[in-house]
Design a protein around this motif. Structure first.
Motif, PDB file in Angstrom:
ATOM      1  N   LEU A  72       3.340   5.488   4.666  1.00 39.18           N
ATOM      2  CA  LEU A  72       4.011   5.823   5.917  1.00 39.18           C
ATOM      3  C   LEU A  72       4.207   4.578   6.776  1.00 39.18           C
ATOM      4  CD1 LEU A  72       5.274   7.894   7.789  1.00 39.18           C
ATOM      5  CD2 LEU A  72       2.987   8.345   8.711  1.00 39.18           C
ATOM      6  N   ALA A  73       3.203   3.733   6.843  1.00 37.80           N
ATOM      7  CA  ALA A  73       3.327   2.502   7.631  1.00 37.80           C
ATOM      8  C   ALA A  73       4.471   1.640   7.092  1.00 37.80           C
ATOM      9  CB  ALA A  73       2.017   1.729   7.611  1.00 37.80           C
ATOM     10  N   LEU A  74       4.552   1.496   5.783  1.00 38.97           N
ATOM     11  CA  LEU A  74       5.623   0.701   5.180  1.00 38.97           C
ATOM     12  C   LEU A  74       6.988   1.348   5.394  1.00 38.97           C
ATOM     13  CD1 LEU A  74       3.885  -0.367   1.856  1.00 38.97           C
ATOM     14  CD2 LEU A  74       4.465  -1.839   3.797  1.00 38.97           C
ATOM     15  N   ALA A  75       7.069   2.680   5.272  1.00 47.22           N
ATOM     16  CA  ALA A  75       8.341   3.379   5.469  1.00 47.22           C
ATOM     17  C   ALA A  75       8.838   3.230   6.897  1.00 47.22           C
ATOM     18  CB  ALA A  75       8.192   4.855   5.115  1.00 47.22           C
ATOM     19  N   GLU A  76       7.925   3.091   7.839  1.00 48.15           N
ATOM     20  CA  GLU A  76       8.299   2.891   9.234  1.00 48.15           C
ATOM     21  C   GLU A  76       8.650   1.436   9.525  1.00 48.15           C
ATOM     22  OE1 GLU A  76       4.816   4.477  11.125  1.00 48.15           O
ATOM     23  OE2 GLU A  76       5.738   6.452  11.352  1.00 48.15           O
ATOM     24  N   GLY A  77       8.570   0.565   8.519  1.00 41.44           N
ATOM     25  CA  GLY A  77       8.918  -0.831   8.698  1.00 41.44           C
ATOM     26  C   GLY A  77       7.806  -1.669   9.291  1.00 41.44           C
ATOM     27  N   ARG A  78       6.579  -1.168   9.215  1.00 36.00           N
ATOM     28  CA  ARG A  78       5.441  -1.903   9.772  1.00 36.00           C
ATOM     29  C   ARG A  78       4.703  -2.648   8.655  1.00 36.00           C
ATOM     30  NH1 ARG A  78       4.542   0.519  14.879  1.00 36.00           N
ATOM     31  NH2 ARG A  78       5.467   2.579  15.041  1.00 36.00           N
ATOM     32  N   ASP A  79       4.075  -3.733   9.002  1.00 31.95           N
ATOM     33  CA  ASP A  79       3.230  -4.451   8.044  1.00 31.95           C
ATOM     34  C   ASP A  79       1.997  -3.597   7.763  1.00 31.95           C
ATOM     35  OD1 ASP A  79       4.864  -6.686   7.870  1.00 31.95           O
ATOM     36  OD2 ASP A  79       3.925  -7.631   9.609  1.00 31.95           O
ATOM     37  N   GLN A 105       6.209  15.171  -1.374  1.00 28.91           N
ATOM     38  CA  GLN A 105       5.319  14.412  -2.237  1.00 28.91           C
ATOM     39  C   GLN A 105       4.120  13.944  -1.435  1.00 28.91           C
ATOM     40  OE1 GLN A 105       7.885  11.341  -3.578  1.00 28.91           O
ATOM     41  NE2 GLN A 105       7.969  10.295  -1.637  1.00 28.91           N
ATOM     42  N   GLU A 106       3.104  13.486  -2.139  1.00 29.95           N
ATOM     43  CA  GLU A 106       1.899  12.988  -1.471  1.00 29.95           C
ATOM     44  C   GLU A 106       2.201  11.648  -0.802  1.00 29.95           C
ATOM     45  OE1 GLU A 106      -1.182  14.355  -1.128  1.00 29.95           O
ATOM     46  OE2 GLU A 106      -0.245  16.148  -1.952  1.00 29.95           O
ATOM     47  N   TRP A 107       1.741  11.491   0.428  1.00 23.81           N
ATOM     48  CA  TRP A 107       1.934  10.253   1.175  1.00 23.81           C
ATOM     49  C   TRP A 107       0.587   9.715   1.605  1.00 23.81           C
ATOM     50  CZ3 TRP A 107       6.336   7.613   3.122  1.00 23.81           C
ATOM     51  CH2 TRP A 107       7.549   8.106   2.637  1.00 23.81           C
ATOM     52  N   GLU A 108       0.391   8.443   1.362  1.00 21.18           N
ATOM     53  CA  GLU A 108      -0.791   7.737   1.833  1.00 21.18           C
ATOM     54  C   GLU A 108      -0.429   7.079   3.168  1.00 21.18           C
ATOM     55  OE1 GLU A 108      -3.822   7.630   0.385  1.00 21.18           O
ATOM     56  OE2 GLU A 108      -3.049   9.021  -1.124  1.00 21.18           O
ATOM     57  N   THR A 163      -1.070  -3.674   7.972  1.00 23.92           N
ATOM     58  CA  THR A 163      -2.309  -4.176   8.561  1.00 23.92           C
ATOM     59  C   THR A 163      -3.272  -3.012   8.729  1.00 23.92           C
ATOM     60  OG1 THR A 163      -1.529  -3.824  10.814  1.00 23.92           O
ATOM     61  CG2 THR A 163      -1.036  -5.977   9.814  1.00 23.92           C
ATOM     62  N   PRO A 164      -4.559  -3.285   8.834  1.00 20.74           N
ATOM     63  CA  PRO A 164      -5.518  -2.192   9.030  1.00 20.74           C
ATOM     64  C   PRO A 164      -5.181  -1.334  10.261  1.00 20.74           C
ATOM     65  CG  PRO A 164      -6.690  -4.189   8.457  1.00 20.74           C
ATOM     66  CD  PRO A 164      -5.248  -4.570   8.651  1.00 20.74           C
ATOM     67  N   GLU A 165      -4.688  -1.958  11.322  1.00 19.76           N
ATOM     68  CA  GLU A 165      -4.361  -1.203  12.534  1.00 19.76           C
ATOM     69  C   GLU A 165      -3.177  -0.258  12.279  1.00 19.76           C
ATOM     70  OE1 GLU A 165      -4.401  -4.651  12.517  1.00 19.76           O
ATOM     71  OE2 GLU A 165      -6.437  -4.838  13.302  1.00 19.76           O
ATOM     72  N   ASN A 166      -2.141  -0.748  11.596  1.00 13.67           N
ATOM     73  CA  ASN A 166      -0.974   0.098  11.317  1.00 13.67           C
ATOM     74  C   ASN A 166      -1.306   1.208  10.335  1.00 13.67           C
ATOM     75  OD1 ASN A 166       0.743  -1.273  13.057  1.00 13.67           O
ATOM     76  ND2 ASN A 166       1.441  -2.694  11.470  1.00 13.67           N
ATOM     77  N   ILE A 167      -2.157   0.928   9.367  1.00 13.62           N
ATOM     78  CA  ILE A 167      -2.556   1.961   8.404  1.00 13.62           C
ATOM     79  C   ILE A 167      -3.377   3.030   9.108  1.00 13.62           C
ATOM     80  CG2 ILE A 167      -3.950   2.390   6.349  1.00 13.62           C
ATOM     81  CD1 ILE A 167      -3.036  -0.407   5.357  1.00 13.62           C
TER      82      ILE A 167
END
Length: 96
Positions: free
Chosen positions: A63-70, A56-59, A72-76
């Motif tokens: 991906l940042a959320l799936a990895e358990g990260r907040d 499926q399409e991933w933004e 934030t602009p840096e994580n995105i």
């Protein structure tokens, strides 16, 4: 009732009735279809129909959320670079 007069649970009439009851519990009846006790086997050489998270399409935020990260602009931004660099493999590492 004192401890001296207590009957062991295994010897109560309620337990005896439950043990003698051979009626199937409808919540546990599968209807004979595939389940963990009755798996569906493939013919030799047949390919299983496997769906992965990368189909499926991933933004980058997903991906940042799936990895358990907040988110934030840096994580995105890190997730965006990871998706550009690794494509579906970036998702498969996180959501197989």
């Amino acid at each position: 009732m004192t401890d001296e007069n207590r009957q062991p649970l295994e010897e109560t009439p309620e337990v005896a009735d439950a043990v003698e009851d051979d009626v199937a519990v409808s919540a546990f009846v599968t209807g004979g279809g595939p389940d963990s006790d009755n798996p569906e086997f493939l013919e030799p050489g047949a390919e299983p129909a496997v769906r992965t998270g990368a189909e499926q399409e991933w933004e980058p935020v997903d991906l940042a959320l799936a990895e358990g990260r907040d988110p934030t602009p840096e994580n995105i931004e890190r997730a965006r670079r990871e998706l550009e660099r690794d494509g579906a493999a970036a998702i498969e590492r996180t959501v197989p």
